[in-house]
Motif scaffolding. Sequence first.
Motif: not given
Length: 280
Positions: A1-25
Amino acid sequence: MILTIRHETVYRYTAPLAYTIQQLRLSPRSEPQQRCLAWQITTAGKLHAFTDAFGNLGHMLTITGPHDEVRIEVEGVVDVSSPERGRLQDQNGLSPLLFTTPTPLTAPTANIRDFAAHYLPGTRLPTLDGVQSVRSDDLLKLADAICAAVAYQGGATVVTTSADDALLLGRGVCQDHAHLFLACCRAHHIAARYVSGYIDPGSSAHAESHAWIDAWVDDDDFCGWVSIDVTHACFLNDSYCRLALGRDYDSAAPVRGVRRGGGDEKLEVHVSVASSPSVQ
Protein backbone atom coordinates in the motif's frame (compact mmCIF):
# COMPACT_ATOMS: atom_id res chain seq x y z
CA MET A 1 0.00 0.00 0.00
CA ILE A 2 1.18 3.53 -0.79
CA LEU A 3 0.50 5.97 2.07
CA THR A 4 0.61 9.69 1.33
CA ILE A 5 1.05 11.55 4.61
CA ARG A 6 0.81 15.21 5.58
CA HIS A 7 1.33 16.36 9.16
CA GLU A 8 1.33 19.95 10.39
CA THR A 9 2.15 20.96 13.96
CA VAL A 10 1.80 24.61 14.97
CA TYR A 11 2.64 26.13 18.35
CA ARG A 12 1.41 29.70 18.87
CA TYR A 13 2.39 31.91 21.81
CA THR A 14 0.96 34.98 23.50
CA ALA A 15 4.42 36.54 23.90
CA PRO A 16 7.63 36.32 21.86
CA LEU A 17 10.06 33.47 22.47
CA ALA A 18 13.80 33.99 22.58
CA TYR A 19 14.76 30.37 21.98
CA THR A 20 13.13 27.05 21.02
CA ILE A 21 14.64 23.58 20.87
CA GLN A 22 12.54 20.64 19.71
CA GLN A 23 13.43 16.98 19.31
CA LEU A 24 11.56 15.61 16.29
CA ARG A 25 10.91 11.95 15.56
CA LEU A 26 8.91 12.57 12.42
CA SER A 27 10.71 10.42 9.83
CA PRO A 28 9.67 6.84 9.01
CA ARG A 29 11.87 4.05 10.32
CA SER A 30 13.81 2.01 7.79
CA GLU A 31 12.29 -1.47 8.19
CA PRO A 32 11.67 -4.46 5.89
CA GLN A 33 7.90 -3.89 5.71
CA GLN A 34 8.07 -0.17 4.86
CA ARG A 35 10.06 1.85 2.32
CA CYS A 36 10.15 5.64 2.27
CA LEU A 37 9.73 6.95 -1.29
CA ALA A 38 9.80 10.66 -0.43
CA TRP A 39 9.90 12.60 2.83
CA GLN A 40 10.41 16.22 3.77
CA ILE A 41 10.35 18.25 6.99
CA THR A 42 9.83 21.99 6.56
CA THR A 43 10.27 24.42 9.45
CA ALA A 44 12.03 27.61 10.43
CA GLY A 45 15.32 27.31 12.25
CA LYS A 46 18.06 24.71 11.92
CA LEU A 47 17.60 20.94 11.69
CA HIS A 48 20.34 18.52 12.74
CA ALA A 49 19.74 14.82 11.98
CA PHE A 50 20.54 12.08 14.50
CA THR A 51 19.78 8.43 15.18
CA ASP A 52 18.83 7.61 18.76
CA ALA A 53 19.55 4.53 20.88
CA PHE A 54 16.43 2.75 19.58
CA GLY A 55 17.37 3.25 15.93
CA ASN A 56 14.85 6.05 15.35
CA LEU A 57 15.75 8.75 12.83
CA GLY A 58 15.34 12.12 14.50
CA HIS A 59 16.09 15.80 14.03
CA MET A 60 17.04 18.45 16.56
CA LEU A 61 15.32 21.73 15.71
CA THR A 62 16.67 24.98 17.12
CA ILE A 63 15.17 28.43 16.57
CA THR A 64 16.92 31.51 17.91
CA GLY A 65 15.81 35.12 17.89
CA PRO A 66 12.34 36.51 18.64
CA HIS A 67 9.43 34.39 17.33
CA ASP A 68 5.83 33.84 18.39
CA GLU A 69 5.11 30.69 16.40
CA VAL A 70 6.75 27.32 15.69
CA ARG A 71 5.40 25.58 12.61
CA ILE A 72 6.54 22.08 11.61
CA GLU A 73 5.28 20.64 8.33
CA VAL A 74 5.92 17.06 7.28
CA GLU A 75 4.89 15.37 4.06
CA GLY A 76 5.91 12.26 2.22
CA VAL A 77 5.08 8.96 0.61
CA VAL A 78 5.74 5.51 2.11
CA ASP A 79 5.33 2.08 0.48
CA VAL A 80 4.09 -0.32 3.17
CA SER A 81 3.52 -4.08 3.07
CA SER A 82 1.43 -6.22 5.42
CA PRO A 83 3.48 -8.67 7.50
CA GLU A 84 1.75 -11.97 8.28
CA ARG A 85 0.01 -11.68 11.67
CA GLY A 86 2.03 -8.55 12.39
CA ARG A 87 5.32 -10.45 12.53
CA LEU A 88 8.33 -8.16 12.12
CA GLN A 89 11.73 -8.91 10.66
CA ASP A 90 13.54 -6.98 13.37
CA GLN A 91 16.98 -5.78 12.32
CA ASN A 92 18.06 -3.30 14.99
CA GLY A 93 19.84 -5.89 17.13
CA LEU A 94 18.49 -4.58 20.45
CA SER A 95 17.78 -7.17 23.13
CA PRO A 96 14.11 -7.58 24.09
CA LEU A 97 15.29 -7.29 27.70
CA LEU A 98 15.55 -3.53 27.15
CA PHE A 99 11.77 -3.42 26.87
CA THR A 100 10.88 -5.23 30.09
CA THR A 101 11.73 -2.32 32.42
CA PRO A 102 8.78 -0.28 33.74
CA THR A 103 8.69 3.49 33.31
CA PRO A 104 6.66 6.10 35.22
CA LEU A 105 4.01 5.97 32.47
CA THR A 106 3.90 2.15 32.40
CA ALA A 107 4.42 1.16 36.03
CA PRO A 108 2.53 -2.08 36.83
CA THR A 109 0.60 -1.01 39.93
CA ALA A 110 -1.42 -3.45 42.03
CA ASN A 111 -4.53 -2.43 40.09
CA ILE A 112 -2.83 -3.20 36.77
CA ARG A 113 -1.42 -6.48 38.06
CA ASP A 114 -4.91 -7.59 39.04
CA PHE A 115 -6.25 -6.58 35.62
CA ALA A 116 -3.42 -8.31 33.73
CA ALA A 117 -3.79 -11.55 35.72
CA HIS A 118 -7.27 -12.09 34.20
CA TYR A 119 -6.03 -11.97 30.62
CA LEU A 120 -2.42 -13.14 30.51
CA PRO A 121 -1.53 -16.78 31.12
CA GLY A 122 0.55 -17.92 34.03
CA THR A 123 4.31 -17.92 33.88
CA ARG A 124 5.83 -20.19 31.26
CA LEU A 125 9.43 -21.04 30.52
CA PRO A 126 11.38 -17.96 29.46
CA THR A 127 12.34 -17.60 25.79
CA LEU A 128 15.31 -15.43 26.78
CA ASP A 129 17.02 -14.88 30.12
CA GLY A 130 14.39 -13.16 32.23
CA VAL A 131 11.85 -12.66 29.41
CA GLN A 132 8.63 -14.65 29.72
CA SER A 133 7.08 -16.26 26.67
CA VAL A 134 3.56 -15.48 25.52
CA ARG A 135 1.43 -16.31 22.50
CA SER A 136 0.20 -13.64 20.13
CA ASP A 137 -3.43 -14.79 20.46
CA ASP A 138 -3.24 -14.15 24.22
CA LEU A 139 -2.02 -10.62 23.51
CA LEU A 140 -4.96 -9.96 21.18
CA LYS A 141 -7.29 -11.02 24.01
CA LEU A 142 -5.52 -8.53 26.27
CA ALA A 143 -5.99 -5.79 23.65
CA ASP A 144 -9.72 -6.58 23.51
CA ALA A 145 -9.94 -6.34 27.29
CA ILE A 146 -8.13 -3.01 27.36
CA CYS A 147 -10.49 -1.55 24.74
CA ALA A 148 -13.43 -2.66 26.88
CA ALA A 149 -11.93 -1.25 30.08
CA VAL A 150 -10.73 2.08 28.62
CA ALA A 151 -13.25 3.55 26.18
CA TYR A 152 -11.79 5.67 23.38
CA GLN A 153 -12.44 9.35 24.12
CA GLY A 154 -10.35 12.15 22.71
CA GLY A 155 -9.35 14.82 25.21
CA ALA A 156 -9.98 12.67 28.27
CA THR A 157 -6.26 12.36 29.05
CA VAL A 158 -2.96 14.16 28.42
CA VAL A 159 0.53 12.97 27.45
CA THR A 160 1.53 12.69 31.12
CA THR A 161 -1.40 10.39 32.01
CA SER A 162 -0.07 7.07 33.32
CA ALA A 163 -1.43 3.62 32.49
CA ASP A 164 -2.86 3.31 36.00
CA ASP A 165 -4.62 6.68 35.75
CA ALA A 166 -6.19 5.73 32.41
CA LEU A 167 -7.41 2.39 33.78
CA LEU A 168 -8.99 4.11 36.80
CA LEU A 169 -10.56 6.79 34.59
CA GLY A 170 -11.90 4.23 32.11
CA ARG A 171 -11.36 6.60 29.17
CA GLY A 172 -8.44 7.51 26.97
CA VAL A 173 -6.88 7.41 23.53
CA CYS A 174 -4.47 5.17 21.63
CA GLN A 175 -1.52 6.35 23.71
CA ASP A 176 -3.31 5.25 26.91
CA HIS A 177 -4.26 1.88 25.39
CA ALA A 178 -0.60 1.34 24.46
CA HIS A 179 0.68 2.35 27.90
CA LEU A 180 -1.79 0.07 29.68
CA PHE A 181 -0.82 -2.83 27.42
CA LEU A 182 2.87 -2.20 28.16
CA ALA A 183 2.21 -2.03 31.90
CA CYS A 184 0.35 -5.36 31.79
CA CYS A 185 3.22 -6.95 29.88
CA ARG A 186 5.79 -5.56 32.29
CA ALA A 187 3.81 -6.96 35.21
CA HIS A 188 4.48 -10.40 33.64
CA HIS A 189 8.02 -9.56 32.44
CA ILE A 190 6.95 -9.81 28.81
CA ALA A 191 9.05 -7.65 26.46
CA ALA A 192 6.94 -4.95 24.80
CA ARG A 193 7.68 -1.55 23.27
CA TYR A 194 5.76 1.60 22.35
CA VAL A 195 5.38 2.58 18.69
CA SER A 196 4.38 5.97 17.29
CA GLY A 197 3.33 6.55 13.71
CA TYR A 198 0.45 7.06 11.32
CA ILE A 199 -2.56 5.02 10.27
CA ASP A 200 -4.88 5.25 7.30
CA PRO A 201 -8.09 5.42 9.38
CA GLY A 202 -10.46 4.31 6.65
CA SER A 203 -13.95 4.60 8.09
CA SER A 204 -12.67 4.82 11.68
CA ALA A 205 -13.04 8.05 13.64
CA HIS A 206 -9.67 7.52 15.33
CA ALA A 207 -6.94 10.04 14.48
CA GLU A 208 -4.44 9.41 11.71
CA SER A 209 -1.58 10.10 14.13
CA HIS A 210 -1.46 6.89 16.11
CA ALA A 211 0.29 4.77 18.75
CA TRP A 212 0.46 1.01 19.21
CA ILE A 213 2.88 -1.65 20.52
CA ASP A 214 5.29 -4.40 19.57
CA ALA A 215 5.49 -7.46 21.84
CA TRP A 216 7.90 -10.39 21.93
CA VAL A 217 5.96 -13.60 21.35
CA ASP A 218 6.69 -17.31 21.26
CA ASP A 219 4.19 -18.97 18.91
CA ASP A 220 4.55 -22.51 17.62
CA ASP A 221 5.90 -21.29 14.26
CA PHE A 222 7.44 -17.92 15.19
CA CYS A 223 9.50 -16.33 17.94
CA GLY A 224 10.09 -12.59 17.77
CA TRP A 225 8.40 -9.21 17.64
CA VAL A 226 4.73 -8.93 16.69
CA SER A 227 3.12 -5.53 16.17
CA ILE A 228 -0.39 -5.06 17.61
CA ASP A 229 -2.71 -2.07 17.42
CA VAL A 230 -4.29 -2.16 20.88
CA THR A 231 -6.97 0.43 20.04
CA HIS A 232 -8.31 -1.73 17.20
CA ALA A 233 -7.26 -5.09 18.72
CA CYS A 234 -5.59 -6.22 15.50
CA PHE A 235 -2.19 -7.00 14.03
CA LEU A 236 -0.18 -4.43 12.09
CA ASN A 237 -1.05 -4.33 8.39
CA ASP A 238 -0.32 -2.11 5.40
CA SER A 239 -2.38 0.77 6.78
CA TYR A 240 0.38 1.72 9.23
CA CYS A 241 3.55 3.80 8.93
CA ARG A 242 6.02 3.42 11.80
CA LEU A 243 7.91 6.53 12.93
CA ALA A 244 9.60 5.65 16.22
CA LEU A 245 9.71 3.07 18.99
CA GLY A 246 10.73 3.25 22.62
CA ARG A 247 9.83 2.20 26.15
CA ASP A 248 6.83 4.58 26.24
CA TYR A 249 5.57 7.86 24.79
CA ASP A 250 8.41 9.87 26.30
CA SER A 251 11.06 8.02 24.29
CA ALA A 252 9.08 7.87 21.02
CA ALA A 253 7.18 11.17 21.00
CA PRO A 254 6.94 12.81 17.55
CA VAL A 255 7.71 16.27 18.97
CA ARG A 256 9.21 17.19 22.34
CA GLY A 257 11.08 20.27 23.43
CA VAL A 258 11.64 23.29 25.63
CA ARG A 259 11.40 27.03 25.08
CA ARG A 260 12.50 30.31 26.62
CA GLY A 261 9.69 32.84 26.96
CA GLY A 262 6.46 32.73 25.00
CA GLY A 263 3.77 33.16 27.64
CA ASP A 264 0.80 30.85 27.07
CA GLU A 265 0.95 28.18 24.37
CA LYS A 266 -1.70 26.97 21.92
CA LEU A 267 -1.13 23.79 19.93
CA GLU A 268 -2.78 22.85 16.65
CA VAL A 269 -2.15 19.55 14.85
CA HIS A 270 -3.49 18.52 11.45
CA VAL A 271 -2.79 15.08 10.00
CA SER A 272 -4.02 13.43 6.82
CA VAL A 273 -3.23 9.96 5.51
CA ALA A 274 -4.42 8.72 2.13
CA SER A 275 -3.77 5.28 0.65
CA SER A 276 -3.51 3.82 -2.83
CA PRO A 277 -2.40 0.40 -4.13
CA SER A 278 1.32 -0.22 -4.51
CA VAL A 279 2.68 -0.41 -8.05
CA GLN A 280 4.24 -3.81 -8.56
